[in-house]
Design an enzyme around this catalytic site. Sequence first.
Site, PDB file in Angstrom:
ATOM      1  N   ARG A 120      89.192  73.451 119.138  1.00 14.59           N
ATOM      2  CA  ARG A 120      87.840  72.858 119.052  1.00 14.59           C
ATOM      3  C   ARG A 120      86.749  73.902 118.845  1.00 14.59           C
ATOM      4  O   ARG A 120      85.598  73.693 119.197  1.00 14.59           O
ATOM      5  CB  ARG A 120      87.522  72.012 120.274  1.00 14.59           C
ATOM      6  CG  ARG A 120      88.437  70.824 120.408  1.00 14.59           C
ATOM      7  CD  ARG A 120      87.825  69.710 121.205  1.00 14.59           C
ATOM      8  NE  ARG A 120      88.725  68.572 121.240  1.00 14.59           N
ATOM      9  CZ  ARG A 120      89.677  68.428 122.137  1.00 14.59           C
ATOM     10  NH1 ARG A 120      89.837  69.315 123.089  1.00 14.59           N
ATOM     11  NH2 ARG A 120      90.465  67.376 122.104  1.00 14.59           N
ATOM     12  N   LYS A 142      78.315  77.202 106.305  1.00 10.47           N
ATOM     13  CA  LYS A 142      79.043  76.129 105.605  1.00 10.47           C
ATOM     14  C   LYS A 142      80.482  76.590 105.440  1.00 10.47           C
ATOM     15  O   LYS A 142      80.738  77.669 104.886  1.00 10.47           O
ATOM     16  CB  LYS A 142      78.427  75.860 104.231  1.00 10.47           C
ATOM     17  CG  LYS A 142      77.230  74.950 104.288  1.00 10.47           C
ATOM     18  CD  LYS A 142      76.831  74.494 102.892  1.00 10.47           C
ATOM     19  CE  LYS A 142      75.614  73.595 102.951  1.00 10.47           C
ATOM     20  NZ  LYS A 142      75.123  73.233 101.598  1.00 10.47           N
ATOM     21  N   GLU A 184      73.333  84.095  91.889  1.00  6.41           N
ATOM     22  CA  GLU A 184      72.845  83.529  93.160  1.00  6.41           C
ATOM     23  C   GLU A 184      71.702  84.381  93.726  1.00  6.41           C
ATOM     24  O   GLU A 184      70.857  83.879  94.456  1.00  6.41           O
ATOM     25  CB  GLU A 184      73.995  83.418  94.170  1.00  6.41           C
ATOM     26  CG  GLU A 184      75.162  82.544  93.719  1.00  6.41           C
ATOM     27  CD  GLU A 184      74.997  81.051  94.043  1.00  6.41           C
ATOM     28  OE1 GLU A 184      73.915  80.635  94.497  1.00  6.41           O
ATOM     29  OE2 GLU A 184      75.971  80.297  93.820  1.00  6.41           O
ATOM     30  N   LYS A 226      67.992  83.547 102.522  1.00  7.35           N
ATOM     31  CA  LYS A 226      68.949  82.532 102.966  1.00  7.35           C
ATOM     32  C   LYS A 226      68.779  82.267 104.460  1.00  7.35           C
ATOM     33  O   LYS A 226      68.800  81.112 104.909  1.00  7.35           O
ATOM     34  CB  LYS A 226      70.385  82.964 102.656  1.00  7.35           C
ATOM     35  CG  LYS A 226      71.409  81.963 103.177  1.00  7.35           C
ATOM     36  CD  LYS A 226      72.315  81.405 102.156  1.00  7.35           C
ATOM     37  CE  LYS A 226      73.078  80.208 102.708  1.00  7.35           C
ATOM     38  NZ  LYS A 226      74.277  79.886 102.003  1.00  7.35           N
ATOM     39  N   GLU A 236      71.103  70.871 106.704  1.00  2.00           N
ATOM     40  CA  GLU A 236      70.706  70.267 105.427  1.00  2.00           C
ATOM     41  C   GLU A 236      70.243  68.821 105.596  1.00  2.00           C
ATOM     42  O   GLU A 236      70.723  67.919 104.920  1.00  2.00           O
ATOM     43  CB  GLU A 236      71.870  70.361 104.414  1.00  2.00           C
ATOM     44  CG  GLU A 236      71.395  70.321 102.969  1.00  2.00           C
ATOM     45  CD  GLU A 236      72.453  70.774 101.963  1.00  2.00           C
ATOM     46  OE1 GLU A 236      73.196  71.732 102.253  1.00  2.00           O
ATOM     47  OE2 GLU A 236      72.522  70.170 100.900  1.00  2.00           O
ATOM     48  N   ARG A 241      67.117  73.084 102.966  1.00  2.00           N
ATOM     49  CA  ARG A 241      68.336  73.823 102.609  1.00  2.00           C
ATOM     50  C   ARG A 241      68.871  73.393 101.242  1.00  2.00           C
ATOM     51  O   ARG A 241      69.503  74.175 100.537  1.00  2.00           O
ATOM     52  CB  ARG A 241      69.408  73.633 103.696  1.00  2.00           C
ATOM     53  CG  ARG A 241      70.639  74.468 103.422  1.00  2.00           C
ATOM     54  CD  ARG A 241      71.578  74.568 104.608  1.00  2.00           C
ATOM     55  NE  ARG A 241      72.686  75.438 104.262  1.00  2.00           N
ATOM     56  CZ  ARG A 241      73.503  76.021 105.121  1.00  2.00           C
ATOM     57  NH1 ARG A 241      73.350  75.801 106.415  1.00  2.00           N
ATOM     58  NH2 ARG A 241      74.476  76.797 104.716  1.00  2.00           N
ATOM     59  N   ASN A 245      70.653  74.633  96.399  1.00  2.00           N
ATOM     60  CA  ASN A 245      71.542  74.048  95.389  1.00  2.00           C
ATOM     61  C   ASN A 245      70.926  74.065  93.992  1.00  2.00           C
ATOM     62  O   ASN A 245      71.438  73.416  93.083  1.00  2.00           O
ATOM     63  CB  ASN A 245      71.900  72.604  95.769  1.00  2.00           C
ATOM     64  CG  ASN A 245      72.694  72.544  97.055  1.00  2.00           C
ATOM     65  OD1 ASN A 245      73.441  73.459  97.360  1.00  2.00           O
ATOM     66  ND2 ASN A 245      72.510  71.483  97.831  1.00  2.00           N
ATOM     67  N   HIS A 248      72.912  73.748  90.787  1.00  2.00           N
ATOM     68  CA  HIS A 248      74.267  73.353  91.162  1.00  2.00           C
ATOM     69  C   HIS A 248      74.674  71.976  90.621  1.00  2.00           C
ATOM     70  O   HIS A 248      75.862  71.739  90.436  1.00  2.00           O
ATOM     71  CB  HIS A 248      74.441  73.386  92.680  1.00  2.00           C
ATOM     72  CG  HIS A 248      74.601  74.790  93.216  1.00  2.00           C
ATOM     73  ND1 HIS A 248      73.651  75.770  93.049  1.00  2.00           N
ATOM     74  CD2 HIS A 248      75.609  75.387  93.911  1.00  2.00           C
ATOM     75  CE1 HIS A 248      74.066  76.896  93.621  1.00  2.00           C
ATOM     76  NE2 HIS A 248      75.252  76.690  94.140  1.00  2.00           N
ATOM     77  N   HIS A 252      77.643  72.085  88.445  1.00  2.00           N
ATOM     78  CA  HIS A 252      78.856  71.431  88.914  1.00  2.00           C
ATOM     79  C   HIS A 252      79.510  70.621  87.783  1.00  2.00           C
ATOM     80  O   HIS A 252      80.734  70.600  87.641  1.00  2.00           O
ATOM     81  CB  HIS A 252      78.512  70.527  90.105  1.00  2.00           C
ATOM     82  CG  HIS A 252      79.703  69.966  90.796  1.00  2.00           C
ATOM     83  ND1 HIS A 252      80.230  68.739  90.473  1.00  2.00           N
ATOM     84  CD2 HIS A 252      80.492  70.460  91.763  1.00  2.00           C
ATOM     85  CE1 HIS A 252      81.292  68.508  91.222  1.00  2.00           C
ATOM     86  NE2 HIS A 252      81.468  69.544  92.014  1.00  2.00           N
ATOM     87  N   HIS A 266      81.958  80.017  89.314  1.00  2.00           N
ATOM     88  CA  HIS A 266      80.892  79.252  89.964  1.00  2.00           C
ATOM     89  C   HIS A 266      79.507  79.843  89.656  1.00  2.00           C
ATOM     90  O   HIS A 266      78.583  79.132  89.270  1.00  2.00           O
ATOM     91  CB  HIS A 266      81.144  79.200  91.478  1.00  2.00           C
ATOM     92  CG  HIS A 266      80.043  78.527  92.228  1.00  2.00           C
ATOM     93  ND1 HIS A 266      79.791  77.165  92.139  1.00  2.00           N
ATOM     94  CD2 HIS A 266      79.100  79.032  93.063  1.00  2.00           C
ATOM     95  CE1 HIS A 266      78.752  76.870  92.903  1.00  2.00           C
ATOM     96  NE2 HIS A 266      78.310  77.972  93.474  1.00  2.00           N
TER      97      HIS A 266
HETATM   98  N1  GLY Z   1      75.274  77.612  99.356  1.00  2.00           N
HETATM   99  C1  GLY Z   1      74.348  76.628  99.756  1.00  2.00           C
HETATM  100  C2  GLY Z   1      74.123  76.560 101.225  1.00  2.00           C
HETATM  101  O1  GLY Z   1      74.647  77.385 101.943  1.00  2.00           O
HETATM  102  O2  GLY Z   1      73.454  75.684 101.686  1.00  2.00           O
END
Ligand code: GLY
Length: 366
Positions: A120, A142, A184, A226, A236, A241, A245, A248, A252, A266
């Site tokens: 957990r 993430k 990025e 970031k 998010e 946040r 993107n 993206h 994508h 990517h």
């Molecule tokens: N790569 C996008 C984020 O971490 O929210």
Amino acid sequence: MTIVPVALGARSYDVVIEAGLLTRAAELLAPISRGRPMPIVADANVAPHLDTLRASMAAAGITGEAIIIPAGEASKSWAMLERLTDRLLELGVERGDHVIALGGGVIGDLVGFATAILKRGCGFVQIPTTLLAQVDSSVGGKTGINARAGKNLIGAFHQPKMVLIDPAVLDTLPLRQLKAGYAEVVKYGLIDDAAFFGWCEENGAALLTGDAAAREYAIAHSVSAKARIVGEDEFETTGRRALLNLGHTFGHALEAEAGFSDKLLHGEAVAAGCALAFGYSAAHGLCSAEDALRVAAHWQEVGLPDGLAAAGINASAEQLVEHMRHDKKASGGQIPFLLARGIGQTYLDKQVSLEDVRSFLALQPH
Ligand code: GLY
């Protein structure tokens, strides 16, 4: 040495950035190891960095078995997650222990998720070895794996205990990977920092050819951006946040068309996606044509794709929009798009019509 704090209350941690940091990583790991082993998960591509890290740990008396997993996106799978969690359990990892993720985004995402669910939740440390992982995926928590239905559809928010970034490891990164990560970096300028985009225009080419000071500055600046955005919207939920993107949704669709293969990395898809987002914004009078041209010109200068043709994608507009319909960010049938009022003025638009996007894409050189 630059230390960037990620302020998330009880889940706060530091990102430590310094050339050569890998050789003395154990100094920073010792306080959290508490005399316990720290298993290291890596892929075969980072073998030299693994040796450096293990030498540093051994000198400080920190043990840690290396678990090597195959390089590549295919490792973000249920099967690999099962293998990894079984091995960590065999090694007797406890809740208070920390596992080290040494590698690019695949390793970080997999180890982050494995440690999110192991007993957990146990700890992990990110030691990212690609520019993309250093400036984006290793920071912010993430984590996850891919599902049959799409990328990153299974996962959790799980913050690392610490992120150690050694820009010197980029010396051995293939140039194509470096450029993909650089997309990025530039993204942070495009989102809300026009001055940083200007810095990228001035220094991007030098950064890519090995200017160590430029690399370190760009990494620290990107990580600070970031950390600020994640600190404002960890899960998010507010839309803040989601700005990360940028590029993206278009990107994508291109990646999906390329079958998420090495045909289009990517970061390359993000570069083309940012150019398309600015192109779409300019076509709708939201930002100036000059700003859209500046974005495309910068990608051309550093050798990143500035649109569909340069990305090698010749799918129809309808095919690309079809990929967007399956985007995981879709909500109530609507896809949120990141558009721009100018460089450094990105915003989330939830009202974009896919029919408009289709018409725009149909006019793009294929
Ligand atoms: N790569 C996008 C984020 O971490 O929210």
